[in-house]
Design a protein around this motif. Structure first.
Motif, PDB file in Angstrom:
ATOM      1  N   SER A  80      56.243  36.171  84.063  1.00 17.49           N
ATOM      2  CA  SER A  80      54.992  35.638  83.514  1.00 17.49           C
ATOM      3  C   SER A  80      54.373  34.578  84.422  1.00 17.49           C
ATOM      4  O   SER A  80      55.051  33.890  85.178  1.00 17.49           O
ATOM      5  CB  SER A  80      55.236  35.053  82.120  1.00 17.49           C
ATOM      6  N   GLY A 111      52.337  39.341  82.257  1.00 11.56           N
ATOM      7  CA  GLY A 111      51.087  38.645  81.985  1.00 11.56           C
ATOM      8  C   GLY A 111      51.252  37.140  81.978  1.00 11.56           C
ATOM      9  O   GLY A 111      52.191  36.591  82.562  1.00 11.56           O
ATOM     10  N   SER A 112      50.347  36.459  81.307  1.00 13.69           N
ATOM     11  CA  SER A 112      50.365  34.993  81.264  1.00 13.69           C
ATOM     12  C   SER A 112      51.466  34.475  80.341  1.00 13.69           C
ATOM     13  O   SER A 112      51.845  35.145  79.368  1.00 13.69           O
ATOM     14  CB  SER A 112      49.009  34.466  80.790  1.00 13.69           C
ATOM     15  N   LEU A 121      46.925  30.712  81.073  1.00 10.64           N
ATOM     16  CA  LEU A 121      45.847  31.677  81.256  1.00 10.64           C
ATOM     17  C   LEU A 121      44.905  31.273  82.382  1.00 10.64           C
ATOM     18  O   LEU A 121      44.415  32.118  83.140  1.00 10.64           O
ATOM     19  CB  LEU A 121      45.061  31.846  79.953  1.00 10.64           C
ATOM     20  N   THR A 150      51.191  44.279  84.267  1.00 10.87           N
ATOM     21  CA  THR A 150      50.263  44.232  83.139  1.00 10.87           C
ATOM     22  C   THR A 150      49.587  42.871  83.074  1.00 10.87           C
ATOM     23  O   THR A 150      49.936  41.939  83.795  1.00 10.87           O
ATOM     24  CB  THR A 150      50.995  44.502  81.810  1.00 10.87           C
ATOM     25  N   GLY A 151      48.594  42.779  82.177  1.00 13.24           N
ATOM     26  CA  GLY A 151      47.906  41.522  81.946  1.00 13.24           C
ATOM     27  C   GLY A 151      47.194  40.994  83.173  1.00 13.24           C
ATOM     28  O   GLY A 151      46.663  41.734  83.997  1.00 13.24           O
ATOM     29  N   PHE A 174      46.099  46.597  81.673  1.00 12.93           N
ATOM     30  CA  PHE A 174      45.785  45.240  81.260  1.00 12.93           C
ATOM     31  C   PHE A 174      46.533  44.879  79.984  1.00 12.93           C
ATOM     32  O   PHE A 174      46.988  43.751  79.809  1.00 12.93           O
ATOM     33  CB  PHE A 174      44.277  45.071  81.069  1.00 12.93           C
ATOM     34  N   ALA A 175      46.684  45.842  79.083  1.00 14.07           N
ATOM     35  CA  ALA A 175      47.410  45.592  77.841  1.00 14.07           C
ATOM     36  C   ALA A 175      48.870  45.968  78.008  1.00 14.07           C
ATOM     37  O   ALA A 175      49.197  47.084  78.401  1.00 14.07           O
ATOM     38  CB  ALA A 175      46.795  46.399  76.697  1.00 14.07           C
TER      39      ALA A 175
END
Length: 446
Positions: A80, A111-112, A121, A150-151, A174-175
């Motif tokens: 992350s 992701g974040s 973020l 992702t993300g 992205f998701a």
């Protein structure tokens, strides 16, 4: 596909990694928003992964090219993006700019980092700015999508790179898997799906990754002020006596096509794929090749009607080559732009305009064009370099096809051959009109 730790993916592509050490500012025990147990989670992640953060950065040689590597460690809190991740990546890009090194991002992230709230973020903004500064400085960027990508990691370093490679079967989207709609098909979130949608350039097996990165880095870091020379004609033939003969020669099924010209011209080459916004045109071949010790980019029409995705992919190629100082060769061979309802819906006009602009704003003399077959109207002209276009003896270039001219003028089909003459579309006509510089002949045997 096994999820390789950061150090293992680094070892897979290089044997002389030198880690970049970044000093981090002190942060509260449980992070910027006081997430309960965040410190314990970090300590546990460090124990499992052997890393102190979710990314490892440093310089390494890949083949003969020095590069900055950014390798994500998924074992550290799912790879992350947090404050210190941003610190390291920002420092890596800054060092890359200072040393004029290409950047290779080996991405594996979910992701974040939720436990840092909006502070995490906003790291995406830092990454975007760091990448943009490197792009403005002419620094090439390559991303390698590992499992998962992702993300924000996909939406910044991944999708924003000049060349996007992916390992087979990697989850890309992205998701992430836990936040996408329950009925979303898993196969839509794969490297293969992104390749089919024009968002990934190549799928590369792990055992071939080192070689692929070496070739791409060699191509993207080879600046040259000299323009590409036009290829020699691959078929020895005399200039056509009439316009209709020129049209028939260009439409001859045995005539050499773009693939044959590229094979003869380059020692070896690598291709990009897609327009990065959902489209792929298999009738347009784009990429970078090696010829006589230097890199040349290419955008070649392969004889079919060019779709909006084809024009956008070619524009992406021309702009990338211009930014990196690599000359461009374009090959013209199309009956024209695709003009069906699907092409109009996909933005044929804006896509053609985009390529016209990319070539018009390229460095003067940096784009060379050879017309190797049909040159059908604006869909062909968009690929052509003003003042730097050559033509083969078995090609033509015309404001419109003889058949379309007959339709526009409401003339019978019997008038088509005569209209071909009136259009002055033969290779020698193009030279007389100043559209082409010369008719190229076959290569001379030495």
């Amino acid at each position: 596909m096994a999820r390789l730790p950061a150090r293992e993916i680094i070892d897979l592509v290089s044997a002389d990694f030198r880690e970049l050490v970044v000093e981090h500012a002190a942060e509260p025990e449980d992070g910027p928003i006081g997430w309960p147990g965040y410190r314990d989670a970090r300590d546990a992640a460090a124990g499992r992964s052997g890393e102190s953060e979710s990314v490892v950065c440093g310089t390494a040689k890949l083949g003969g090219v020095e590069a900055m590597l950014i390798a994500f460690e998924f074992g550290y809190l799912g790879g992350s993006l947090g404050q210190r991740t941003g610190d390291r990546i920002e420092a890596a890009f800054a060092r890359a700019r200072a040393l004029r090194l290409p950047v290779v991002s080996l991405i594996a992230t979910g992701g974040s980092r939720m436990q840092q709230g909006m502070r995490a973020l906003t790291q995406l903004q830092r990454l975007a700015r760091a990448a943009a500064l490197a792009r403005a400085a002419g620094i090439p960027q390559i991303s390698v999508l590992r499992d998962p990508t992702t993300g924000g990691g996909w939406a910044t370093l991944g999708a924003g790179a000049d060349v996007v490679l992916a390992l087979p079967g990697a989850q890309v989207g992205f998701a992430g898997s836990r936040v996408r709609p329950a009925d979303a098909p898993a196969e839509a979130y794969t490297a293969e799906a992104k390749f089919a949608a024009g968002q990934v350039d190549q799928i590369v097996p792990p055992e071939q990754l080192a070689g692929a990165l070496e070739r791409w880095l060699l191509l993207l870091t080879s600046r040259s002020d000299a323009p590409a020379e036009p290829p020699a004609a691959l078929r020895a033939t005399t200039s056509p006596k009439t316009g209709w003969e020129a049209v028939q020669a260009a439409r001859d099924g045995s005539r050499p096509r773009a693939g044959e010209y590229l094979d003869a011209y380059f020692d070896w080459r690598e291709e990009i794929s897609g327009d990065r916004c959902g489209g792929v045109d298999t009738g347009v071949s784009c990429g970078f090749g090696r010829r006589d010790g230097r890199a040349i980019a290419f955008a070649a029409q392969c004889g079919t009607a060019t779709t909006p995705a084809g024009f956008r992919t070619a524009a992406r190629l021309v702009r990338l080559a211009t930014r990196l100082g690599v000359p461009v060769l374009t090959l013209v061979d199309t009956p024209g732009a695709a003009n069906d309802a699907a092409a109009e819906h996909a933005g044929a006009g804006p896509a053609i305009a985009d390529l016209f602009e990319a070539i018009a704003t390229a460095d003067p003399g940096s784009v060379t064009t050879l017309v190797i077959g049909e040159g059908g109207s604006g869909g062909a002209l968009a690929f052509a370099a003003p003042g730097s276009t050559w033509v083969t003896p078995d090609a033509y270039f015309s404001v419109t096809s003889p058949e379309a001219a007959a339709s526009i003028l409401k003339l019978p089909a019997a008038e088509v051959p005569a209209l071909a003459d009136r259009l002055r579309l033969r290779p020698q006509d193009l030279v007389d009109l100043g559209v082409a510089r010369a008719v190229v002949g076959p290569a001379k045997c030495v």
